[in-house]
Design a protein around this motif. Structure first.
Motif: not given
Length: 178
Positions: A161-178
């Motif tokens: 669960g936390p990995e899913r959460h943090h990956v979503r945050v990385l995408r949405e707030r850090y702009g990772v992955g385009g």
């Protein structure tokens, strides 16, 4: 690797309420293949980042990309240790941990992102070796951690669960992955 028999999703009484949001993020289906797929996707997302992006924070006081990766490895180690203790029938109460104290102490920003990703992958491989080898009755065994009972199967979901959460945050707030 032998295939573990994983019971159904954990029920509410098998984990502290604050883990409910993380567990809810884990999709239905077989968990161990999901954990294997998840680490591949996380590595594929983060490995191409240029070195200077590892220190990026989307706002003051927020963790850097490198700190998120370090946190994921630290947290997974702790949850896997708890799962091991429970699976082996060790009922000794375990303390909680404060991720907000662990992250600065880890000094993750001084390490190359590739090194942190290799560590995260090694931690996940270790977790999977443990989980794949569990006998069926181990999944419902419990230990008390941070003053709350938690089952092995709940801990396996808490890892995902936390990995899913943090990956979503990385995408949405850090702009990772385009």
């Amino acid at each position: 690797m032998t295939t573990a028999v994983l019971p159904a999703r954990p029920e509410a009484g098998e984990f502290a309420p604050y883990y409910g949001g993380y567990i809810a993020q884990v999709p239905d289906g077989e968990l161990l293949p999901l954990l294997e797929q998840q680490i591949r996707e996380t590595l594929a997302l983060l490995a191409p980042l240029p070195p200077e992006r590892a220190a990026y924070r989307y706002a003051p006081g927020k963790w850097s990309v490198a700190e998120i990766v370090g946190h994921l490895a630290d947290a997974e180690r702790i949850f896997t240790h708890r799962a091991l203790r429970a699976a082996r029938g060790d009922e000794t109460p375990l303390p909680g941990f404060d991720e907000n104290a662990y992250v600065p102490a880890g000094e993750f920003d001084r390490r190359p992102l590739g090194e942190l990703l290799a560590e995260l992958e090694a931690v996940r491989r270790s977790t999977l070796c443990l989980l794949h080898g569990l006998p069926p009755d181990a999944w419902t065994r419990r230990v008390t951690a941070n003053n709350h009972p938690v089952s092995v199967r709940a801990l396996a979901y808490v890892i995902a669960g936390p990995e899913r959460h943090h990956v979503r945050v990385l995408r949405e707030r850090y702009g990772v992955g385009g």
